[in-house]
Design a protein around this motif. Structure first.
Motif, mmCIF file in Angstrom:
data_model
loop_
_atom_site.group_PDB
_atom_site.id
_atom_site.type_symbol
_atom_site.label_atom_id
_atom_site.label_comp_id
_atom_site.label_asym_id
_atom_site.label_seq_id
_atom_site.Cartn_x
_atom_site.Cartn_y
_atom_site.Cartn_z
ATOM 1 N N ALA A 1 0.818 -1.208 0.000
ATOM 2 C CA ALA A 1 0.000 0.000 0.000
ATOM 3 C C ALA A 1 0.858 1.267 0.000
ATOM 4 C CB ALA A 1 -0.929 -0.002 1.212
ATOM 5 N N MET A 2 0.466 2.207 -0.837
ATOM 6 C CA MET A 2 1.105 3.527 -0.865
ATOM 7 C C MET A 2 0.007 4.570 -1.040
ATOM 8 S SD MET A 2 4.531 3.042 -3.207
ATOM 9 C CE MET A 2 4.954 4.771 -2.936
ATOM 10 N N PHE A 3 -0.145 5.430 -0.029
ATOM 11 C CA PHE A 3 -1.175 6.459 -0.080
ATOM 12 C C PHE A 3 -0.535 7.841 -0.016
ATOM 13 C CE2 PHE A 3 -3.453 2.884 2.085
ATOM 14 C CZ PHE A 3 -4.293 2.579 1.021
ATOM 15 N N PRO A 4 -1.062 8.804 -0.774
ATOM 16 C CA PRO A 4 -0.530 10.173 -0.689
ATOM 17 C C PRO A 4 -0.719 10.751 0.703
ATOM 18 C CG PRO A 4 -1.979 9.887 -2.592
ATOM 19 C CD PRO A 4 -2.141 8.676 -1.730
ATOM 20 N N GLU A 5 0.169 11.625 1.077
ATOM 21 C CA GLU A 5 0.033 12.285 2.367
ATOM 22 C C GLU A 5 -1.197 13.187 2.343
ATOM 23 O OE1 GLU A 5 3.558 14.393 3.299
ATOM 24 O OE2 GLU A 5 4.864 12.635 3.186
ATOM 25 N N GLU A 6 -1.831 13.324 3.503
ATOM 26 C CA GLU A 6 -2.964 14.229 3.587
ATOM 27 C C GLU A 6 -2.475 15.668 3.408
ATOM 28 O OE1 GLU A 6 -5.683 13.514 6.825
ATOM 29 O OE2 GLU A 6 -4.920 11.475 7.048
ATOM 30 N N PRO A 7 -3.319 16.529 2.816
ATOM 31 C CA PRO A 7 -2.886 17.891 2.496
ATOM 32 C C PRO A 7 -2.364 18.680 3.688
ATOM 33 C CG PRO A 7 -4.947 17.374 1.408
ATOM 34 C CD PRO A 7 -4.659 16.243 2.342
ATOM 35 N N GLY A 8 -2.988 18.518 4.854
ATOM 36 C CA GLY A 8 -2.509 19.219 6.051
ATOM 37 C C GLY A 8 -2.447 20.726 5.852
ATOM 38 N N SER A 9 -1.296 21.331 6.161
ATOM 39 C CA SER A 9 -1.138 22.782 6.102
ATOM 40 C C SER A 9 -1.089 23.317 4.675
ATOM 41 C CB SER A 9 0.140 23.196 6.841
ATOM 42 O OG SER A 9 1.277 22.581 6.244
ATOM 43 N N GLU A 10 -1.054 22.417 3.680
ATOM 44 C CA GLU A 10 -0.993 22.870 2.294
ATOM 45 C C GLU A 10 -2.241 23.635 1.876
ATOM 46 O OE1 GLU A 10 -0.356 19.427 -0.028
ATOM 47 O OE2 GLU A 10 1.748 19.179 0.549
ATOM 48 N N VAL A 11 -3.329 23.496 2.628
ATOM 49 C CA VAL A 11 -4.560 24.195 2.263
ATOM 50 C C VAL A 11 -4.368 25.698 2.289
ATOM 51 C CG1 VAL A 11 -6.025 22.318 3.060
ATOM 52 C CG2 VAL A 11 -5.398 24.131 4.652
ATOM 53 N N GLY A 12 -3.358 26.172 2.989
ATOM 54 C CA GLY A 12 -3.105 27.605 3.064
ATOM 55 C C GLY A 12 -2.224 28.134 1.953
ATOM 56 N N LEU A 13 -1.713 27.258 1.103
ATOM 57 C CA LEU A 13 -0.848 27.692 0.011
ATOM 58 C C LEU A 13 -1.677 28.266 -1.136
ATOM 59 C CD1 LEU A 13 1.577 24.611 -0.077
ATOM 60 C CD2 LEU A 13 1.974 26.828 1.018
#
Length: 324
Positions: A43-55
């Motif tokens: 299994a390989m899942f992308p990281e959750e967006p986290g603080s990227e929502v502010g970019l």
């Protein structure tokens, strides 16, 4: 000279399977995985967006590519992992470096006298087919990541054993569709695996299938290649290979004379193109056919994929495309 990223020093774990015991090539491999362990490892899942929502939106758009890294193991992935695990190990049964018969066979290969060596191949084959882009290569690469590319042996149970083993080798058929091009792709792949530009330059000017195959025999035997995965097989052209009989002899030689298991990978057109080759090869059926198809809407595999993966895709794309 460069050091291959996946060269490891051999560590040995005795196998519970009788025919695998006492074989350093097998005991140096990772342990056979249970289905649950295999699924977790694949299994390989992308990281959750986290603080990227502010970019900014422009930056977040680049995050969409992260979904290309997603691997959600389905039943076909687990079956393929199990098949490759068996394929590699069973192929090594007849090539134990501690057996005198193995070195007798390698000597016969060097002299071109394989018929007199008494060698009995334990290699088999597997075919993986499916539409382009459906995930065949991604699935295979995810499974191959579970194995080191190269293993350095030094000593086994107090006995000197100086070898560099290559558990797997993956090559792509060249666009020119020739067996000669395929052979040279093999040399380049070996160089990448051992981290040394040793073979591709040496045999760059070598032409003719017979001398090329002879060198492949020597190299594959020297490095104990565990399995050869040939991707994009539909690129091979009968006219470029000298006819189907020539193609048949090439693949059968790899499997029966050298003892290397082979995985054939290609689109569905590969079946028609190589039907005669696969039908006539003594070990063509091998472990069977792994057919990658788009799941039906009522397929449990599709429901699993949607349930466990869709929210990751949705979150990544939503946060990438939305405005602050």
């Amino acid at each position: 000279m460069t050091t291959p990223a996946r060269l490891v020093t051999a560590g040995y774990v005795e196998s519970p399977i009788a025919q695998y015991q006492g074989n350093p090539l097998i005991e140096a491999l990772p342990s056979i995985r249970a289905e649950a362990d295999a699924a977790a490892a694949l299994a390989m899942f992308p990281e959750e967006p986290g603080s990227e929502v502010g970019l900014s939106k422009e930056i977040r758009l680049h995050c969409i590519d992260r979904v290309l890294q997603l691997v959600q193991p389905l039943q076909i992935h687990l079956e393929l992992e199990s098949a490759l695990s068996s394929l590699i190990r069973s192929g090594y049964v007849g090539r134990n470096p501690l057996a005198h018969s193995t070195w007798r066979h390698m000597y016969a290969l060097a002299l071109g006298q394989t018929s007199e060596s008494g060698f009995r191949s334990t290699a088999s084959t597997l075919s993986v087919v499916g539409l382009s882009g459906i995930g065949k290569s991604t699935a295979l690469e995810s499974i191959l990541r579970l194995y080191p590319q190269a293993i350095r042996h030094q000593q086994y149970r107090g006995r000197e054993l100086v070898q560099v083993q290559i558990p797997w080798l993956k090559i792509e058929c060249p666009f020119d569709g020739s067996l000669t091009g395929l052979c040279h792709a093999f040399f380049r792949a070996i160089d990448r695996a051992i981290g040394d530009e040793r073979y591709a330059k040496r045999y760059r000017s070598l032409r003719g299938i017979v001398p090329l195959v002879h060198q492949i025999e020597q190299i594959a035997s020297t490095h104990f290649v565990g399995v050869l995965i040939i991707d994009e097989l539909q690129h091979l052209r009968v006219a470029k290979t000298g006819g189907k009989e020539n193609m048949l002899n090439f693949f059968v030689n790899l499997i029966n004379s050298i003892g290397i298991p082979v995985v054939f990978v290609g689109t569905n057109s590969m079946i028609d193109l190589f039907s005669d080759v696969m039908r006539n090869a003594r070990r063509a059926t091998g472990l069977g056919l792994s057919d990658f198809r788009q799941p039906a809407s009522d397929d449990p595999a599709w429901a699993l994929l949607v349930a466990l993966s869709s929210w990751r895709l949705w979150a990544t794309v939503r946060h990438a495309r939305s405005y602050p």
